[in-house]
Design a protein around this motif. Sequence first.
Motif, PDB file in Angstrom:
ATOM      1  N   LYS A  83       6.435   5.213  -3.806  1.00  0.00           N
ATOM      2  CA  LYS A  83       5.852   3.914  -4.132  1.00  0.00           C
ATOM      3  C   LYS A  83       6.916   2.863  -4.445  1.00  0.00           C
ATOM      4  CE  LYS A  83       1.261   4.536  -4.301  1.00  0.00           C
ATOM      5  NZ  LYS A  83       0.272   3.650  -3.625  1.00  0.00           N
ATOM      6  N   GLN A 107      -4.900  -1.307   1.178  1.00  0.00           N
ATOM      7  CA  GLN A 107      -3.487  -1.051   0.903  1.00  0.00           C
ATOM      8  C   GLN A 107      -2.889  -2.296   0.270  1.00  0.00           C
ATOM      9  OE1 GLN A 107      -0.767   0.357   3.928  1.00  0.00           O
ATOM     10  NE2 GLN A 107      -2.368   1.499   4.987  1.00  0.00           N
ATOM     11  N   GLU A 115      -1.900   1.105  -7.384  1.00  0.00           N
ATOM     12  CA  GLU A 115      -2.149   1.286  -5.952  1.00  0.00           C
ATOM     13  C   GLU A 115      -1.074   0.654  -5.082  1.00  0.00           C
ATOM     14  OE1 GLU A 115      -4.647  -2.378  -7.187  1.00  0.00           O
ATOM     15  OE2 GLU A 115      -3.677  -0.627  -8.096  1.00  0.00           O
TER      16      GLU A 115
END
Length: 218
Positions: A5, A162, A184
Amino acid sequence: MANSKLHILTDTPSLANHFIAELRDVKIHGDSMRFRRNLERLGELLAYEISKTLPYAPATLTTPLAETQTMLLAEQPVLATILRAGLPLYNGMIHYFDRAYSTFVGAYRVEEENTELQINMEYLASTNLHDKILILADPMLATGRSLVKSYKGMLRHGMPKQVHVAAAIAAPEGVAHVQQEMPEATLWLGALDDHLNERSYIVPGLGDAGDLAFGPKI
Protein backbone atom coordinates in the motif's frame (compact mmCIF):
# COMPACT_ATOMS: atom_id res chain seq x y z
CA MET A 1 8.48 -7.10 3.96
CA ALA A 2 7.40 -4.68 1.22
CA ASN A 3 4.28 -2.62 1.88
CA SER A 4 1.88 -3.15 -1.01
CA LYS A 5 0.00 0.00 0.00
CA LEU A 6 3.06 2.29 -0.04
CA HIS A 7 5.35 2.87 -3.04
CA ILE A 8 8.25 5.37 -3.06
CA LEU A 9 9.97 6.22 -6.35
CA THR A 10 13.28 7.22 -4.80
CA ASP A 11 13.64 3.88 -3.02
CA THR A 12 15.13 2.85 -6.37
CA PRO A 13 17.40 5.52 -7.92
CA SER A 14 15.97 6.84 -11.19
CA LEU A 15 15.30 10.11 -13.02
CA ALA A 16 12.79 10.85 -10.25
CA ASN A 17 15.80 11.71 -8.07
CA HIS A 18 16.82 14.43 -10.53
CA PHE A 19 13.33 15.95 -10.74
CA ILE A 20 12.95 16.00 -6.94
CA ALA A 21 16.46 17.43 -6.49
CA GLU A 22 15.54 20.37 -8.71
CA LEU A 23 12.24 20.86 -6.88
CA ARG A 24 14.16 21.17 -3.60
CA ASP A 25 17.06 23.31 -4.83
CA VAL A 26 16.75 26.94 -3.65
CA LYS A 27 19.01 28.02 -6.51
CA ILE A 28 16.30 26.93 -8.97
CA HIS A 29 13.25 28.14 -7.02
CA GLY A 30 13.09 31.44 -8.90
CA ASP A 31 12.20 29.58 -12.11
CA SER A 32 8.48 28.87 -11.77
CA MET A 33 8.22 27.25 -15.19
CA ARG A 34 10.98 24.77 -14.36
CA PHE A 35 9.39 24.03 -10.97
CA ARG A 36 6.01 23.33 -12.60
CA ARG A 37 7.60 21.15 -15.27
CA ASN A 38 9.43 19.04 -12.69
CA LEU A 39 6.15 18.45 -10.85
CA GLU A 40 4.55 17.50 -14.16
CA ARG A 41 7.35 15.04 -14.91
CA LEU A 42 6.91 13.44 -11.48
CA GLY A 43 3.19 13.21 -12.20
CA GLU A 44 3.99 11.38 -15.43
CA LEU A 45 6.27 8.92 -13.64
CA LEU A 46 3.70 8.31 -10.90
CA ALA A 47 0.93 7.81 -13.47
CA TYR A 48 3.07 5.24 -15.27
CA GLU A 49 3.77 3.33 -12.05
CA ILE A 50 0.09 3.37 -11.03
CA SER A 51 -0.92 2.21 -14.52
CA LYS A 52 0.90 -1.09 -13.94
CA THR A 53 -1.63 -2.00 -11.20
CA LEU A 54 -4.84 -1.14 -13.09
CA PRO A 55 -7.13 -3.63 -14.87
CA TYR A 56 -6.47 -4.40 -18.55
CA ALA A 57 -8.44 -6.21 -21.24
CA PRO A 58 -7.33 -7.87 -24.49
CA ALA A 59 -7.91 -5.92 -27.68
CA THR A 60 -7.39 -6.48 -31.40
CA LEU A 61 -6.11 -3.73 -33.67
CA THR A 62 -5.23 -3.53 -37.35
CA THR A 63 -1.86 -2.28 -38.57
CA PRO A 64 -1.12 -1.59 -42.28
CA LEU A 65 0.20 -5.16 -42.48
CA ALA A 66 -1.88 -7.36 -40.18
CA GLU A 67 -4.10 -7.68 -37.16
CA THR A 68 -2.34 -7.86 -33.79
CA GLN A 69 -3.27 -8.38 -30.17
CA THR A 70 -2.54 -6.10 -27.23
CA MET A 71 -3.72 -5.26 -23.72
CA LEU A 72 -5.46 -1.93 -23.11
CA LEU A 73 -6.86 -0.27 -20.00
CA ALA A 74 -10.22 -1.80 -19.19
CA GLU A 75 -11.40 1.55 -17.82
CA GLN A 76 -10.09 5.05 -17.28
CA PRO A 77 -9.50 6.35 -13.73
CA VAL A 78 -10.86 9.61 -12.34
CA LEU A 79 -8.12 12.13 -11.53
CA ALA A 80 -8.64 14.49 -8.60
CA THR A 81 -6.52 17.32 -7.27
CA ILE A 82 -6.58 20.07 -4.66
CA LEU A 83 -6.30 23.57 -6.11
CA ARG A 84 -3.96 25.35 -6.68
CA ALA A 85 -0.74 23.55 -5.77
CA GLY A 86 -1.92 20.24 -7.19
CA LEU A 87 -2.36 21.47 -10.76
CA PRO A 88 1.16 20.73 -12.14
CA LEU A 89 1.22 17.20 -10.68
CA TYR A 90 -2.30 16.64 -12.02
CA ASN A 91 -1.26 17.95 -15.45
CA GLY A 92 1.52 15.39 -15.62
CA MET A 93 -0.85 12.57 -14.74
CA ILE A 94 -3.50 13.60 -17.26
CA HIS A 95 -0.84 13.60 -19.99
CA TYR A 96 -0.80 9.83 -19.49
CA PHE A 97 -4.40 9.17 -18.44
CA ASP A 98 -5.57 11.40 -21.27
CA ARG A 99 -9.13 10.06 -21.40
CA ALA A 100 -9.78 10.38 -17.67
CA TYR A 101 -12.52 12.51 -16.14
CA SER A 102 -11.50 14.92 -13.40
CA THR A 103 -12.51 16.17 -9.95
CA PHE A 104 -11.31 19.46 -8.45
CA VAL A 105 -11.32 20.56 -4.82
CA GLY A 106 -10.62 23.97 -3.34
CA ALA A 107 -9.18 23.29 0.12
CA TYR A 108 -6.59 25.16 2.13
CA ARG A 109 -5.18 25.26 5.61
CA VAL A 110 -5.70 28.22 7.92
CA GLU A 111 -2.55 29.12 9.82
CA GLU A 112 -3.03 31.31 12.87
CA GLU A 113 -0.74 31.65 15.87
CA ASN A 114 -1.67 29.71 19.00
CA THR A 115 -4.52 27.87 17.28
CA GLU A 116 -4.86 24.34 15.97
CA LEU A 117 -4.34 23.96 12.24
CA GLN A 118 -7.71 24.22 10.45
CA ILE A 119 -8.67 23.00 6.97
CA ASN A 120 -11.28 24.88 4.94
CA MET A 121 -12.92 23.30 1.90
CA GLU A 122 -14.92 25.79 -0.14
CA TYR A 123 -15.22 24.23 -3.59
CA LEU A 124 -15.83 20.77 -5.01
CA ALA A 125 -16.58 19.91 -8.65
CA SER A 126 -16.73 16.16 -9.16
CA THR A 127 -17.74 13.62 -11.74
CA ASN A 128 -19.52 10.43 -10.66
CA LEU A 129 -17.15 8.38 -8.49
CA HIS A 130 -19.33 5.30 -7.94
CA ASP A 131 -17.34 2.12 -8.55
CA LYS A 132 -14.55 4.12 -10.24
CA ILE A 133 -10.77 4.07 -9.83
CA LEU A 134 -9.87 7.36 -8.12
CA ILE A 135 -6.39 8.89 -8.18
CA LEU A 136 -5.82 11.92 -5.91
CA ALA A 137 -2.83 14.09 -6.86
CA ASP A 138 -1.44 16.28 -4.06
CA PRO A 139 2.20 17.43 -4.35
CA MET A 140 2.91 17.81 -0.63
CA LEU A 141 1.44 15.27 1.79
CA ALA A 142 2.26 17.06 5.04
CA THR A 143 -0.33 16.50 7.80
CA GLY A 144 -2.63 14.72 5.36
CA ARG A 145 -5.63 16.55 6.79
CA SER A 146 -6.58 18.53 3.68
CA LEU A 147 -6.34 15.41 1.52
CA VAL A 148 -8.47 13.33 3.88
CA LYS A 149 -11.08 16.08 4.23
CA SER A 150 -11.19 16.52 0.45
CA TYR A 151 -11.56 12.79 -0.13
CA LYS A 152 -14.40 12.47 2.38
CA GLY A 153 -16.13 15.39 0.69
CA MET A 154 -15.85 13.62 -2.66
CA LEU A 155 -17.64 10.55 -1.33
CA ARG A 156 -20.99 12.30 -1.64
CA HIS A 157 -20.50 11.68 -5.37
CA GLY A 158 -20.07 7.92 -4.97
CA MET A 159 -17.81 5.30 -3.44
CA PRO A 160 -14.76 4.43 -5.57
CA LYS A 161 -13.71 0.82 -5.91
CA GLN A 162 -10.00 1.74 -5.85
CA VAL A 163 -8.24 4.76 -4.34
CA HIS A 164 -4.70 5.87 -5.11
CA VAL A 165 -2.90 8.88 -3.59
CA ALA A 166 -0.01 10.39 -5.56
CA ALA A 167 2.34 12.91 -3.92
CA ALA A 168 5.72 14.33 -4.86
CA ILE A 169 6.95 14.51 -1.26
CA ALA A 170 5.39 13.26 1.98
CA ALA A 171 6.03 13.37 5.71
CA PRO A 172 5.65 10.27 7.89
CA GLU A 173 2.93 12.05 9.89
CA GLY A 174 0.86 12.62 6.76
CA VAL A 175 1.33 9.07 5.55
CA ALA A 176 0.21 7.74 8.95
CA HIS A 177 -2.87 9.98 8.97
CA VAL A 178 -3.93 8.93 5.46
CA GLN A 179 -3.35 5.26 6.24
CA GLN A 180 -5.48 5.59 9.37
CA GLU A 181 -8.33 7.56 7.80
CA MET A 182 -8.21 6.01 4.30
CA PRO A 183 -7.04 2.41 4.79
CA GLU A 184 -8.37 1.53 1.33
CA ALA A 185 -5.89 3.90 -0.35
CA THR A 186 -2.59 2.96 -1.96
CA LEU A 187 0.07 5.69 -1.64
CA TRP A 188 2.52 6.55 -4.42
CA LEU A 189 5.27 8.97 -3.37
CA GLY A 190 8.21 10.61 -5.05
CA ALA A 191 10.06 10.76 -1.73
CA LEU A 192 9.31 10.20 1.95
CA ASP A 193 10.95 12.90 4.09
CA ASP A 194 11.97 13.06 7.75
CA HIS A 195 9.33 14.95 9.73
CA LEU A 196 7.04 17.98 10.06
CA ASN A 197 8.30 21.12 11.77
CA GLU A 198 6.37 23.21 14.30
CA ARG A 199 4.44 24.91 11.45
CA SER A 200 3.50 21.56 9.91
CA TYR A 201 5.86 21.99 6.94
CA ILE A 202 7.74 18.98 5.59
CA VAL A 203 11.46 18.81 6.45
CA PRO A 204 13.65 18.82 4.39
CA GLY A 205 10.78 19.38 1.97
CA LEU A 206 10.95 22.13 -0.61
CA GLY A 207 8.87 25.05 0.68
CA ASP A 208 5.39 26.07 -0.47
CA ALA A 209 4.65 24.20 -3.72
CA GLY A 210 1.79 26.49 -4.70
CA ASP A 211 3.85 29.66 -4.26
CA LEU A 212 6.84 28.20 -6.10
CA ALA A 213 4.65 27.11 -9.01
CA PHE A 214 2.40 30.16 -9.32
CA GLY A 215 3.79 33.01 -7.21
CA PRO A 216 3.26 34.07 -3.59
CA LYS A 217 -0.22 34.55 -2.19
CA ILE A 218 -1.28 37.83 -0.57
